[in-house]
Design a protein around this motif. Structure first.
Motif, PDB file in Angstrom:
ATOM      1  N   SER A  27     -15.102 -12.326 -14.878  1.00 51.63           N
ATOM      2  CA  SER A  27     -15.608 -12.191 -13.505  1.00 51.63           C
ATOM      3  C   SER A  27     -14.469 -12.060 -12.516  1.00 51.63           C
ATOM      4  CB  SER A  27     -16.472 -13.396 -13.151  1.00 51.63           C
ATOM      5  OG  SER A  27     -17.426 -13.604 -14.156  1.00 51.63           O
ATOM      6  N   VAL A  28     -13.440 -12.915 -12.687  1.00 48.63           N
ATOM      7  CA  VAL A  28     -12.308 -12.864 -11.761  1.00 48.63           C
ATOM      8  C   VAL A  28     -11.633 -11.500 -11.830  1.00 48.63           C
ATOM      9  CG1 VAL A  28     -10.026 -13.808 -11.313  1.00 48.63           C
ATOM     10  CG2 VAL A  28     -11.922 -15.332 -11.756  1.00 48.63           C
ATOM     11  N   VAL A  29     -11.459 -11.002 -13.048  1.00 46.89           N
ATOM     12  CA  VAL A  29     -10.804  -9.709 -13.208  1.00 46.89           C
ATOM     13  C   VAL A  29     -11.609  -8.604 -12.548  1.00 46.89           C
ATOM     14  CG1 VAL A  29     -10.307  -7.938 -14.931  1.00 46.89           C
ATOM     15  CG2 VAL A  29      -9.408 -10.217 -15.215  1.00 46.89           C
ATOM     16  N   MET A  30     -12.922  -8.689 -12.677  1.00 47.06           N
ATOM     17  CA  MET A  30     -13.755  -7.663 -12.037  1.00 47.06           C
ATOM     18  C   MET A  30     -13.558  -7.654 -10.521  1.00 47.06           C
ATOM     19  SD  MET A  30     -15.336  -5.902 -14.215  1.00 47.06           S
ATOM     20  CE  MET A  30     -16.509  -5.064 -13.162  1.00 47.06           C
ATOM     21  N   VAL A  31     -13.510  -8.844  -9.937  1.00 43.23           N
ATOM     22  CA  VAL A  31     -13.317  -8.914  -8.485  1.00 43.23           C
ATOM     23  C   VAL A  31     -11.941  -8.358  -8.127  1.00 43.23           C
ATOM     24  CG1 VAL A  31     -13.079 -10.451  -6.527  1.00 43.23           C
ATOM     25  CG2 VAL A  31     -14.859 -10.861  -8.205  1.00 43.23           C
ATOM     26  N   LEU A  32     -10.923  -8.802  -8.875  1.00 37.97           N
ATOM     27  CA  LEU A  32      -9.568  -8.373  -8.536  1.00 37.97           C
ATOM     28  C   LEU A  32      -9.401  -6.867  -8.716  1.00 37.97           C
ATOM     29  CD1 LEU A  32      -7.373 -11.257  -9.914  1.00 37.97           C
ATOM     30  CD2 LEU A  32      -8.101 -10.778  -7.598  1.00 37.97           C
ATOM     31  N   ILE A  33     -10.023  -6.324  -9.758  1.00 36.40           N
ATOM     32  CA  ILE A  33      -9.910  -4.879  -9.969  1.00 36.40           C
ATOM     33  C   ILE A  33     -10.583  -4.126  -8.837  1.00 36.40           C
ATOM     34  CG2 ILE A  33     -10.872  -3.024 -11.381  1.00 36.40           C
ATOM     35  CD1 ILE A  33      -9.923  -4.441 -13.789  1.00 36.40           C
ATOM     36  N   GLY A  34     -11.710  -4.671  -8.374  1.00 35.63           N
ATOM     37  CA  GLY A  34     -12.359  -4.037  -7.230  1.00 35.63           C
ATOM     38  C   GLY A  34     -11.444  -3.997  -6.024  1.00 35.63           C
ATOM     39  N   VAL A  35     -10.773  -5.128  -5.762  1.00 35.69           N
ATOM     40  CA  VAL A  35      -9.862  -5.189  -4.622  1.00 35.69           C
ATOM     41  C   VAL A  35      -8.696  -4.233  -4.826  1.00 35.69           C
ATOM     42  CG1 VAL A  35      -8.308  -6.683  -3.339  1.00 35.69           C
ATOM     43  CG2 VAL A  35     -10.501  -7.550  -4.099  1.00 35.69           C
ATOM     44  N   LEU A  36      -8.156  -4.231  -6.041  1.00 40.79           N
ATOM     45  CA  LEU A  36      -7.024  -3.363  -6.351  1.00 40.79           C
ATOM     46  C   LEU A  36      -7.393  -1.895  -6.157  1.00 40.79           C
ATOM     47  CD1 LEU A  36      -4.124  -3.487  -7.582  1.00 40.79           C
ATOM     48  CD2 LEU A  36      -5.189  -2.875  -9.737  1.00 40.79           C
ATOM     49  N   ARG A  37      -8.586  -1.550  -6.627  1.00 42.28           N
ATOM     50  CA  ARG A  37      -9.027  -0.174  -6.501  1.00 42.28           C
ATOM     51  C   ARG A  37      -9.121   0.232  -5.046  1.00 42.28           C
ATOM     52  NH1 ARG A  37     -14.272   0.455  -9.809  1.00 42.28           N
ATOM     53  NH2 ARG A  37     -14.875   2.006  -8.277  1.00 42.28           N
ATOM     54  N   TYR A  38      -9.614  -0.709  -4.247  1.00 45.01           N
ATOM     55  CA  TYR A  38      -9.750  -0.422  -2.823  1.00 45.01           C
ATOM     56  C   TYR A  38      -8.403  -0.060  -2.212  1.00 45.01           C
ATOM     57  CZ  TYR A  38     -10.391  -1.412   2.133  1.00 45.01           C
ATOM     58  OH  TYR A  38     -10.413  -1.332   3.492  1.00 45.01           O
ATOM     59  N   PHE A  39      -7.390  -0.880  -2.550  1.00 46.51           N
ATOM     60  CA  PHE A  39      -6.100  -0.632  -1.918  1.00 46.51           C
ATOM     61  C   PHE A  39      -5.406   0.590  -2.500  1.00 46.51           C
ATOM     62  CE2 PHE A  39      -6.646  -5.069  -0.611  1.00 46.51           C
ATOM     63  CZ  PHE A  39      -6.442  -4.878   0.735  1.00 46.51           C
ATOM     64  N   VAL A  40      -5.588   0.818  -3.813  1.00 51.61           N
ATOM     65  CA  VAL A  40      -4.968   2.000  -4.406  1.00 51.61           C
ATOM     66  C   VAL A  40      -5.557   3.271  -3.814  1.00 51.61           C
ATOM     67  CG1 VAL A  40      -4.801   3.335  -6.525  1.00 51.61           C
ATOM     68  CG2 VAL A  40      -4.259   0.923  -6.549  1.00 51.61           C
ATOM     69  N   SER A  41      -6.882   3.278  -3.680  1.00 54.71           N
ATOM     70  CA  SER A  41      -7.482   4.497  -3.134  1.00 54.71           C
ATOM     71  C   SER A  41      -7.113   4.665  -1.675  1.00 54.71           C
ATOM     72  CB  SER A  41      -8.996   4.471  -3.301  1.00 54.71           C
ATOM     73  OG  SER A  41      -9.523   3.466  -2.484  1.00 54.71           O
ATOM     74  N   LYS A  42      -6.845   3.536  -1.004  1.00 47.16           N
ATOM     75  CA  LYS A  42      -6.394   3.616   0.385  1.00 47.16           C
ATOM     76  C   LYS A  42      -4.994   4.227   0.447  1.00 47.16           C
ATOM     77  CE  LYS A  42      -6.841   0.518   4.325  1.00 47.16           C
ATOM     78  NZ  LYS A  42      -6.785  -0.910   4.695  1.00 47.16           N
ATOM     79  N   LEU A  43      -4.158   3.857  -0.521  1.00 52.69           N
ATOM     80  CA  LEU A  43      -2.808   4.397  -0.569  1.00 52.69           C
ATOM     81  C   LEU A  43      -2.824   5.890  -0.871  1.00 52.69           C
ATOM     82  CD1 LEU A  43      -0.481   1.920  -2.459  1.00 52.69           C
ATOM     83  CD2 LEU A  43      -0.232   2.826  -0.170  1.00 52.69           C
ATOM     84  N   MET A  44      -3.727   6.257  -1.791  1.00 55.82           N
ATOM     85  CA  MET A  44      -3.722   7.639  -2.243  1.00 55.82           C
ATOM     86  C   MET A  44      -4.417   8.579  -1.295  1.00 55.82           C
ATOM     87  SD  MET A  44      -4.226   7.124  -6.282  1.00 55.82           S
ATOM     88  CE  MET A  44      -5.102   8.641  -6.482  1.00 55.82           C
ATOM     89  N   ARG A  45      -5.120   8.010  -0.365  1.00 56.98           N
ATOM     90  CA  ARG A  45      -5.832   8.875   0.571  1.00 56.98           C
ATOM     91  C   ARG A  45      -4.834   9.644   1.417  1.00 56.98           C
ATOM     92  NH1 ARG A  45      -9.492   5.309   3.635  1.00 56.98           N
ATOM     93  NH2 ARG A  45     -10.249   4.862   1.564  1.00 56.98           N
ATOM     94  N   SER A  46      -4.866  10.950   1.292  1.00 57.67           N
ATOM     95  CA  SER A  46      -3.873  11.726   2.041  1.00 57.67           C
ATOM     96  C   SER A  46      -4.423  12.012   3.433  1.00 57.67           C
ATOM     97  CB  SER A  46      -3.592  13.035   1.301  1.00 57.67           C
ATOM     98  OG  SER A  46      -4.806  13.700   1.037  1.00 57.67           O
ATOM     99  N   ASP A  47      -3.573  11.847   4.397  1.00 59.10           N
ATOM    100  CA  ASP A  47      -3.986  12.112   5.772  1.00 59.10           C
ATOM    101  C   ASP A  47      -3.793  13.586   6.060  1.00 59.10           C
ATOM    102  OD1 ASP A  47      -4.513   9.498   6.092  1.00 59.10           O
ATOM    103  OD2 ASP A  47      -2.560   9.014   6.971  1.00 59.10           O
ATOM    104  N   GLN A  48      -4.705  14.371   5.573  1.00 62.52           N
ATOM    105  CA  GLN A  48      -4.536  15.796   5.809  1.00 62.52           C
ATOM    106  C   GLN A  48      -4.915  16.123   7.242  1.00 62.52           C
ATOM    107  OE1 GLN A  48      -7.163  17.124   2.838  1.00 62.52           O
ATOM    108  NE2 GLN A  48      -8.949  17.036   4.128  1.00 62.52           N
ATOM    109  N   VAL A  49      -4.183  17.102   7.771  1.00 68.51           N
ATOM    110  CA  VAL A  49      -4.482  17.524   9.135  1.00 68.51           C
ATOM    111  C   VAL A  49      -5.774  18.320   9.099  1.00 68.51           C
ATOM    112  CG1 VAL A  49      -3.626  18.761  11.128  1.00 68.51           C
ATOM    113  CG2 VAL A  49      -2.022  17.667   9.571  1.00 68.51           C
ATOM    114  N   PRO A  50      -6.767  17.869   9.823  1.00 68.70           N
ATOM    115  CA  PRO A  50      -8.036  18.585   9.771  1.00 68.70           C
ATOM    116  C   PRO A  50      -7.944  19.931  10.476  1.00 68.70           C
ATOM    117  CG  PRO A  50      -8.157  16.714  11.263  1.00 68.70           C
ATOM    118  CD  PRO A  50      -6.802  16.691  10.660  1.00 68.70           C
ATOM    119  N   ASP A  51      -8.733  20.840   9.998  1.00 61.16           N
ATOM    120  CA  ASP A  51      -8.755  22.181  10.551  1.00 61.16           C
ATOM    121  C   ASP A  51      -9.264  22.140  11.991  1.00 61.16           C
ATOM    122  OD1 ASP A  51      -8.643  24.799  10.857  1.00 61.16           O
ATOM    123  OD2 ASP A  51     -10.406  25.299   9.649  1.00 61.16           O
TER     124      ASP A  51
END
Lengths: 247, 120
Positions: A20-44
């Motif tokens: 259970s703990v790992v599931m919660v932590l992985i959820g949190v980790l995923r959140y931050f990783v996807s936040k890091l990987m989100r590219s701030d592309q200049v919108p058209d």
């Protein structure tokens, strides 16, 4: 319930809690990783312009009754006349969104990143759970269920004599996967990246066509019945103010 | 309920001035709905843990869930000062929104706490 199984407390300490703990932590980790990987592309610029335009038109539609008829007509004309109205899209100029998608590699790249950030951790966690925790009877749900749920709750243990309310470790993983969404929305905020179902929806509605929404907004604006809400607001304001002064 | 943010979360209805014209702020209304969902999720998780620790099983637990949700509803209504219509479209929204969504969280935490305390 035939007879109660006696579960070793070591299962609790070394399977149920870590899982259970790992599931919660992985959820949190995923959140931050996807936040890091989100590219701030200049919108058209064009797309942003159109989006803002639609917002403006919608505001006008929502607040139509608070401006005089003349003002409303002028604004409506500005948005939707047939020659150079902002919402009027000349025929043939509408571009194919599919083609636009392929011409913009960034978009596809972004999609792929999002998908990967969703699939990879899930595969890894599932493999990890399978490897370490396969075959445990890890938990027992506190309510009886019918035999149909056996495949869902006792995934990974092939014992047809065990009561259905006992949950195998792999199925506990699945329960966590779906049930923790509420917790994530509390600890990570509403728009956390772990909400898979919502992402699916977004993917479904991907072929979004701005010109079509412009046309739809134009039609909406055209059918607005203008009915000025404040014909006597000056008198009303006067009476209110008088009342205030008298007090 | 700890998740209330009341400072900007109020849909102000200009009550007597403009009769019969519904005026509301969409953003604030969304904010209010979000607050409902947060409260419900929070309460369902807490309720699940409580139900598990108390060792409720089967129907008792589900009844407990709906009692918790009813308490949440009353709490939310009290937070609006029982003037629900100046914050939400209808009573339905405050009574029923997010109940099914919280059920899964409730079951999960119920199971978890129940197993921790009573099974092992």
């Amino acid at each position: 319930m035939a007879e109660d199984l006696v579960l070793d407390t070591a299962i609790r300490d070394w399977v149920l809690i870590p899982l259970s703990v790992v599931m919660v932590l992985i959820g949190v980790l995923r959140y931050f990783v996807s936040k890091l990987m989100r590219s701030d592309q200049v919108p058209d610029v064009k797309i942003v312009k159109e989006g803002q335009l639609i917002t403006r038109a919608r505001n006008l539609r929502a607040a139509a009754n608070f401006i005089p008829a003349k003002s409303f007509r002028a604004r409506k004309h500005y948005y939707s006349n047939e020659e150079n109205g902002l919402l009027h899209v000349p025929k043939g100029q509408a571009q194919n969104p599919q083609a636009q998608m392929f011409s913009d590699p960034n978009m596809a790249m972004d999609m792929m990143k999002k998908n990967l950030s969703m699939i990879i951790p899930q595969t890894l966690t599932f493999a990890w759970v399978n490897f370490f925790f396969s075959g445990f009877v890890a938990a027992k749900i506190p309510f009886p269920l019918t035999q149909r749920f056996r495949a869902m709750l006792q995934n990974g243990i092939d014992l047809s004599t065990v009561d259905v309310s006992y949950v195998s470790s792999r199925s506990w993983y699945f329960l966590n996967l779906f049930g923790l969404r509420g917790l994530f929305s509390l600890i990570l905020g509403e728009d956390n990246a772990t909400d898979d179902t919502q992402r699916m929806m977004q993917m479904g509605g991907f072929g979004f066509d701005p010109t079509r929404s412009l046309g739809a907004e134009k039609d909406n604006l055209d059918i607005v019945q203008h009915d000025w809400a404040l014909p006597k607001f000056e008198q009303r304001a006067e009476s209110v103010l008088k009342k205030l002064v008298q007090q | 309920m700890a998740v209330h943010d009341d400072s900007n979360g109020q849909k102000k209805k200009s009550s007597d001035a403009l009769d019969e014209i519904p005026t509301f702020n969409v953003e604030n209304m969304q904010n209010n709905t979000r607050i409902i969902n947060y409260s419900r999720t929070f309460m369902s998780i807490i309720g699940g843990v409580i139900a598990g620790i108390l060792g409720y099983t089967a129907l008792t637990g589900f009844i407990f869930y709906f009692v918790i949700m009813a308490i949440t509803t009353v709490g939310l209504a009290a937070k609006t000062g029982f003037a629900v219509h100046s914050f939400f479209d209808s009573w339905n929204q405050i009574v029923f929104d997010g109940i099914l969504g919280g059920l899964l969280s409730f079951v999960l935490f119920w199971t978890f706490a129940y197993d921790m305390v009573h099974i092992f």
